[in-house]
Design a protein around this motif. Structure first.
Motif, PDB file in Angstrom:
ATOM      1  N   UNK A  96      30.167 -76.763  -2.826  1.00 19.62           N
ATOM      2  CA  UNK A  96      29.357 -77.317  -3.914  1.00 19.62           C
ATOM      3  C   UNK A  96      30.241 -77.915  -5.003  1.00 19.62           C
ATOM      4  N   UNK A  97      31.375 -77.249  -5.275  1.00 17.71           N
ATOM      5  CA  UNK A  97      32.279 -77.714  -6.330  1.00 17.71           C
ATOM      6  C   UNK A  97      33.249 -78.797  -5.850  1.00 17.71           C
ATOM      7  N   UNK A  98      33.175 -79.171  -4.583  1.00 18.37           N
ATOM      8  CA  UNK A  98      33.994 -80.252  -4.016  1.00 18.37           C
ATOM      9  C   UNK A  98      35.491 -79.951  -4.085  1.00 18.37           C
ATOM     10  N   UNK A  99      35.862 -78.692  -3.930  1.00 18.11           N
ATOM     11  CA  UNK A  99      37.280 -78.327  -4.006  1.00 18.11           C
ATOM     12  C   UNK A  99      37.922 -78.170  -2.631  1.00 18.11           C
ATOM     13  N   UNK A 100      37.145 -78.303  -1.550  1.00 21.59           N
ATOM     14  CA  UNK A 100      37.680 -78.304  -0.188  1.00 21.59           C
ATOM     15  C   UNK A 100      37.039 -79.458   0.575  1.00 21.59           C
ATOM     16  N   UNK A 101      37.680 -79.869   1.660  1.00 17.32           N
ATOM     17  CA  UNK A 101      37.142 -80.961   2.464  1.00 17.32           C
ATOM     18  C   UNK A 101      35.883 -80.546   3.222  1.00 17.32           C
ATOM     19  N   UNK A 102      35.811 -79.265   3.617  1.00 13.44           N
ATOM     20  CA  UNK A 102      34.588 -78.745   4.236  1.00 13.44           C
ATOM     21  C   UNK A 102      34.483 -77.251   3.937  1.00 13.44           C
ATOM     22  N   UNK A 103      33.264 -76.766   3.924  1.00 15.09           N
ATOM     23  CA  UNK A 103      33.018 -75.340   3.768  1.00 15.09           C
ATOM     24  C   UNK A 103      32.540 -74.754   5.086  1.00 15.09           C
ATOM     25  N   UNK A 104      32.489 -73.426   5.136  1.00 15.06           N
ATOM     26  CA  UNK A 104      31.972 -72.751   6.327  1.00 15.06           C
ATOM     27  C   UNK A 104      31.153 -71.555   5.886  1.00 15.06           C
ATOM     28  N   UNK A 105      30.023 -71.358   6.541  1.00 12.11           N
ATOM     29  CA  UNK A 105      29.130 -70.259   6.158  1.00 12.11           C
ATOM     30  C   UNK A 105      28.381 -69.765   7.389  1.00 12.11           C
ATOM     31  N   UNK A 106      28.171 -68.457   7.429  1.00 13.31           N
ATOM     32  CA  UNK A 106      27.367 -67.870   8.500  1.00 13.31           C
ATOM     33  C   UNK A 106      25.879 -67.973   8.198  1.00 13.31           C
ATOM     34  N   UNK A 107      25.552 -68.357   6.983  1.00 11.70           N
ATOM     35  CA  UNK A 107      24.160 -68.515   6.582  1.00 11.70           C
ATOM     36  C   UNK A 107      23.939 -69.951   6.123  1.00 11.70           C
ATOM     37  N   UNK A 108      22.817 -70.540   6.459  1.00 10.05           N
ATOM     38  CA  UNK A 108      22.525 -71.883   5.954  1.00 10.05           C
ATOM     39  C   UNK A 108      22.411 -71.874   4.426  1.00 10.05           C
ATOM     40  N   UNK A 109      22.545 -73.050   3.828  1.00 12.84           N
ATOM     41  CA  UNK A 109      22.369 -73.155   2.392  1.00 12.84           C
ATOM     42  C   UNK A 109      20.943 -72.781   2.007  1.00 12.84           C
ATOM     43  N   UNK A 110      20.812 -72.089   0.887  1.00 16.04           N
ATOM     44  CA  UNK A 110      19.489 -71.785   0.346  1.00 16.04           C
ATOM     45  C   UNK A 110      18.926 -73.034  -0.321  1.00 16.04           C
ATOM     46  N   UNK A 111      17.622 -73.076  -0.572  1.00 10.29           N
ATOM     47  CA  UNK A 111      17.059 -74.236  -1.277  1.00 10.29           C
ATOM     48  C   UNK A 111      17.744 -74.495  -2.618  1.00 10.29           C
ATOM     49  N   UNK A 112      18.100 -73.439  -3.354  1.00 14.53           N
ATOM     50  CA  UNK A 112      18.792 -73.631  -4.632  1.00 14.53           C
ATOM     51  C   UNK A 112      20.177 -74.232  -4.432  1.00 14.53           C
ATOM     52  N   UNK A 113      20.883 -73.803  -3.386  1.00 10.97           N
ATOM     53  CA  UNK A 113      22.213 -74.346  -3.108  1.00 10.97           C
ATOM     54  C   UNK A 113      22.123 -75.807  -2.672  1.00 10.97           C
ATOM     55  N   UNK A 114      21.081 -76.143  -1.926  1.00 11.65           N
ATOM     56  CA  UNK A 114      20.894 -77.539  -1.514  1.00 11.65           C
ATOM     57  C   UNK A 114      20.687 -78.433  -2.728  1.00 11.65           C
TER      58      UNK A 114
END
Length: 418
Positions: A74-92
């Motif tokens: 979200x903060x654009x500090x890495x080229x890609x993120x990884x998560x075992x859970x999909x983004x929540x509506x708030x995170x989207x």
């Protein structure tokens, strides 16, 4: 002389294919990622294997937990993120151009350390697992556990539970499962990357929870399958979603849980909130199973400093979800079904850098390799191959010349025989 001419003709035809690969190899790139510990062993293997094929590319992946990976995405500090859970509506809402791309399938085990039960195979129902982590079942010789395991020497010892202290997709997967199988857990605790644990000891990362279980007698914790096997830990067989059998976690039983999921999945740019394969039906389905995901911006200029590096990010992700999948079973991850790989490729085709598309390659996948739509439908032969044989057909090169030319290309590694 004609042999030399034939080699020149073939070499000219291949120049446009070979030269760009040579030029790109001269620039070194470091691709950054961060997030889930769940797929870290596989990502680290991919780092090594991709580097063998593309020595100019280095992957720097920080295994900090899914919560940290989502934050850095979200903060654009890495080229890609990884998560075992999909983004929540708030995170989207905070990163509305996010693409969700499944990278592999894994399972969460219920690992234990009971000296009197030195082997794997303790049988637990979903309700029993929930009650242990609720603090309702407190001793290993509880009558309900003994009923499932009449031949085991279960001790009259207090159960010590271990859980994640950091924001974790593994926690999301495990607690989502507990919510499905236990109404009491759903009411009192719920699910997410972090939850208010009623009892137990906390530690960061899969490795942290595994460390507690390995070093603490009579403990139990939830640990990703690869960590359990790598550390030779003992683990439970958990009752399946149909309540017809106790199922041991394995590649086969995780794959059974994922079977048929592809047809129901959203597109990469759509919402994945609520997507789950936990407690899937089927007598051979291990019930605590999940996709794990890569998170990447559709507008990649947000997270990558220049277009050339952005293309390498896309190339790496493409390799991870295609050729890289063959390495998944080495570490007890389940390779993606071809339909899920195609979903990811279609997501990559949406990525741009300042409005310019970065991937215009094939978006169909057979499981054996990438196929363009035309090649899949018509088995199209590349033009440069057609032209070589056109010269042969027109008499510009003879039998010996064609054979010598092909042998030269094989010797130089331009054509590879399998």
């Amino acid at each position: 002389m004609r042999t030399i001419t034939s080699l020149i003709l073939i070499a000219v035809l291949l120049t446009s294919v070979v030269s760009p690969l040579y030029v790109q190899a001269q620039t070194q790139y470091t691709i950054t990622g961060a997030g889930a510990t769940f797929p870290f062993p596989l990502l680290d293997l991919w780092r090594v294997k991709y580097g063998e094929v593309h020595p100019n590319i280095s992957l720097n992946y920080q295994s900090i937990g899914s919560g940290g990976g989502v934050k850095q995405h979200i903060e654009n500090t890495v080229n890609f993120g990884a998560s075992d859970a999909p983004l929540t509506p708030n995170e989207v809402q905070l990163a509305p151009d996010s693409l969700t791309i499944p990278e592999t399938i894994g399972g969460v085990t219920v690992a234990y350390n009971i000296p009197e039960v030195p082997k794997s195979g303790l049988k637990l129902t979903g309700t029993q697992v929930a009650d242990i982590f609720l603090g309702k079942i407190t001793r290993w010789n509880d009558p309900s556990i003994k009923a499932n395991n009449p031949t085991l020497n279960l001790p009259d010892k207090e159960i010590v539970t271990a859980h994640r202290s950091d924001g974790s997709g593994t926690t999301h997967v495990f607690t989502e499962y507990l919510t499905i199988v236990s109404p009491e857990w759903d009411e009192k605790v719920g699910f997410g990357k972090s939850v208010p644990w009623p009892v137990g000891l906390g530690a960061a990362g899969n490795e942290g929870v595994a460390g507690i279980v390995r070093s603490t007698q009579y403990s139990v914790g939830y640990v990703e399958l690869a960590y359990v096997f790598q550390n030779k830990m003992t683990y439970a067989s958990v009752q399946n979603g149909d309540k017809t059998a106790f199922v041991e976690p394995s590649l086969q039983t995780l794959s059974a849980a994922a079977a048929g999921a592809a047809a129901k999945l959203p597109a990469a740019h759509e919402s994945w909130s609520g997507v789950t394969i936990n407690n899937a039906p089927g007598k051979d389905s291990y019930p605590i199973t999940s996709f794990t995901y890569l998170l990447v911006h559709e507008k990649l200029e947000k997270a990558v400093k220049d277009k050339a590096q952005a293309k390498e990010v896309v190339n790496l992700i493409k390799w991870m979800i295609t050729d890289g999948q063959k390495h998944s079973p080495e570490l007890l991850y389940v390779p993606l079904p071809p339909e899920v790989t195609e979903l990811g490729l279609k997501g990559l085709a949406r990525i741009t850098y300042n409005g310019e598309k970065l991937y215009d390659g094939p978006t169909t996948y057979s499981g054996d390799g990438l196929l363009s739509t035309q090649a899949k439908q018509a088995k199209k032969i590349p033009d440069w191959v057609r032209n070589i044989f056109k010269f042969y057909g027109d008499g510009q090169i003879g039998d010996d010349d064609l054979i010598n030319g092909l042998q030269f290309l094989i010797k130089e590694g331009i054509i590879k025989l399998q």
